[in-house]
Scaffold this motif. Structure first.
Motif, mmCIF file in Angstrom:
data_model
loop_
_atom_site.group_PDB
_atom_site.id
_atom_site.type_symbol
_atom_site.label_atom_id
_atom_site.label_comp_id
_atom_site.label_asym_id
_atom_site.label_seq_id
_atom_site.Cartn_x
_atom_site.Cartn_y
_atom_site.Cartn_z
ATOM 1 N N GLY A 227 0.805 -1.216 0.000
ATOM 2 C CA GLY A 227 0.000 0.000 0.000
ATOM 3 C C GLY A 227 0.837 1.264 0.000
ATOM 4 O O GLY A 227 0.310 2.379 0.067
ATOM 5 N N ARG A 228 2.151 1.139 -0.083
ATOM 6 C CA ARG A 228 3.032 2.304 -0.083
ATOM 7 C C ARG A 228 2.988 3.002 -1.443
ATOM 8 O O ARG A 228 3.150 2.370 -2.475
ATOM 9 N N THR A 229 2.766 4.299 -1.423
ATOM 10 C CA THR A 229 2.655 5.062 -2.665
ATOM 11 C C THR A 229 3.985 5.191 -3.385
ATOM 12 O O THR A 229 4.010 5.536 -4.565
ATOM 13 N N ASP A 230 5.104 4.920 -2.706
ATOM 14 C CA ASP A 230 6.411 5.073 -3.352
ATOM 15 C C ASP A 230 6.992 3.750 -3.836
ATOM 16 O O ASP A 230 8.120 3.712 -4.317
ATOM 17 N N ASP A 231 6.219 2.650 -3.718
ATOM 18 C CA ASP A 231 6.679 1.365 -4.241
ATOM 19 C C ASP A 231 6.197 1.179 -5.681
ATOM 20 O O ASP A 231 5.472 0.228 -6.001
ATOM 21 N N ASN A 232 6.558 2.104 -6.540
ATOM 22 C CA ASN A 232 6.268 1.987 -7.963
ATOM 23 C C ASN A 232 7.551 2.346 -8.718
ATOM 24 O O ASN A 232 8.455 2.970 -8.173
ATOM 25 N N ARG A 233 7.631 1.928 -9.990
ATOM 26 C CA ARG A 233 8.891 2.048 -10.719
ATOM 27 C C ARG A 233 9.381 3.494 -10.825
ATOM 28 O O ARG A 233 10.570 3.770 -10.667
ATOM 29 N N GLU A 234 8.478 4.433 -11.076
ATOM 30 C CA GLU A 234 8.881 5.831 -11.230
ATOM 31 C C GLU A 234 9.483 6.378 -9.940
ATOM 32 O O GLU A 234 10.563 6.992 -9.950
ATOM 33 N N SER A 235 8.811 6.162 -8.822
ATOM 34 C CA SER A 235 9.329 6.632 -7.536
ATOM 35 C C SER A 235 10.621 5.907 -7.171
ATOM 36 O O SER A 235 11.545 6.502 -6.609
ATOM 37 N N LEU A 236 10.688 4.605 -7.507
ATOM 38 C CA LEU A 236 11.877 3.821 -7.165
ATOM 39 C C LEU A 236 13.121 4.333 -7.882
ATOM 40 O O LEU A 236 14.197 4.399 -7.284
ATOM 41 N N GLN A 237 12.972 4.684 -9.149
ATOM 42 C CA GLN A 237 14.117 5.217 -9.890
ATOM 43 C C GLN A 237 14.634 6.490 -9.226
ATOM 44 O O GLN A 237 15.850 6.694 -9.083
ATOM 45 N N LYS A 238 13.712 7.351 -8.778
ATOM 46 C CA LYS A 238 14.089 8.592 -8.107
ATOM 47 C C LYS A 238 14.743 8.294 -6.761
ATOM 48 O O LYS A 238 15.736 8.922 -6.384
ATOM 49 N N ARG A 239 14.179 7.332 -6.036
ATOM 50 C CA ARG A 239 14.708 6.995 -4.715
ATOM 51 C C ARG A 239 16.117 6.411 -4.813
ATOM 52 O O ARG A 239 16.981 6.714 -3.980
ATOM 53 N N ILE A 240 16.341 5.580 -5.823
ATOM 54 C CA ILE A 240 17.663 4.979 -5.985
ATOM 55 C C ILE A 240 18.689 6.039 -6.364
ATOM 56 O O ILE A 240 19.818 6.032 -5.866
ATOM 57 N N GLN A 241 18.312 6.964 -7.234
ATOM 58 C CA GLN A 241 19.228 8.042 -7.596
ATOM 59 C C GLN A 241 19.564 8.900 -6.373
ATOM 60 O O GLN A 241 20.716 9.291 -6.158
ATOM 61 N N THR A 242 18.540 9.188 -5.563
ATOM 62 C CA THR A 242 18.760 9.955 -4.335
ATOM 63 C C THR A 242 19.703 9.203 -3.411
ATOM 64 O O THR A 242 20.621 9.784 -2.817
ATOM 65 N N TYR A 243 19.488 7.884 -3.291
ATOM 66 C CA TYR A 243 20.340 7.049 -2.439
ATOM 67 C C TYR A 243 21.798 7.081 -2.911
ATOM 68 O O TYR A 243 22.719 7.283 -2.113
#
Length: 219
Positions: free
Chosen positions: A162-178
């Motif tokens: 149910g997490r709104t950030d567990d989708n491919r678009e958000s994940l790509q951004k999160r990984i880049q931020t990481y």
């Protein structure tokens, strides 16, 4: 909003620090790794086996986002959806409150796993500014995992989380931020010999066996 936030945080600091000083200085392990590296899963297993309290910076932020009447809710929501790091004042305020409440309820609960923090230089500087001398950071437990494995795990988790950030678009951004913001923090701690690296691409039990060996040795 941030100006008012800073004022609120500074007002709450003396109360916390006074109480903490009367108990035991909290012992902290920072738990870092990319999204989907298994930080939460491993922290749950550590809590079962050891007398640690697990504090997830991400979970605390998500809880605050959903809390009725939260002054930070909308701001947190915007940052999370855009895959950006939430301002440090908010995160430290929530972490500090959680540690204070835990230690006030049970003074023997002084060991904490802080999961997903510090995520960038601003986080680290904020922690040092507020908590320097008030908490003992033992080391960073780093769950190292490839981007491909992390994305696959998060997409699978997203089917039921149910997490709104567990989708491919958000994940790509999160990984880049990481990669841009969090990995340099890990490297800083590594220079001081304060990183314990675990290969997180393996099964849960295999990863925990290595985690357990690390914790037993450090203890």
């Amino acid at each position: 909003m941030l100006g008012r936030l800073l004022g609120n945080v500074s007002q709450r600091v003396p109360s916390l620090l006074k109480r903490v000083s009367l108990i035991m200085k909290p012992k902290v392990i920072f738990v870092l790794g990319g999204p989907g590296a298994g930080k939460g899963t491993q922290c749950s297993k550590i809590v079962e086996a050891y007398s640690y309290t697990h504090l997830s910076a991400g979970d605390l932020l998500r809880e605050e986002r959903g809390r009725a009447g939260s002054e930070y809710g909308q701001l947190i929501d915007t940052y999370i959806k855009e895959g950006k790091i939430v301002p440090v004042e908010i995160t430290i305020s929530l972490l500090r409150k959680a540690m204070e409440e835990t230690m006030t309820k049970d003074e023997t609960k002084s060991c904490f796993l802080i999961d997903g923090f510090p995520r960038n230089e601003d986080n680290l500087q904020g922690w040092n500014r507020v908590m320097d001398g008030k908490a003992d950071v033992k080391f960073v437990l780093f769950f190292d995992c490839s981007n491909e494995v992390c994305i696959s795990r998060c997409l699978e988790r997203g089917k039921s989380s149910g997490r709104t950030d567990d989708n491919r678009e958000s994940l790509q951004k999160r990984i880049q931020t990481y990669l841009q913001s969090t990995r340099p923090i890990i490297e800083q701690y590594e220079k001081h010999g304060k990183v314990r690296t675990v290969d997180a691409s393996r099964s849960v039990d295999e990863v925990f066996a290595e985690v357990k060996a690390i914790l037993d040795k450090e203890a």
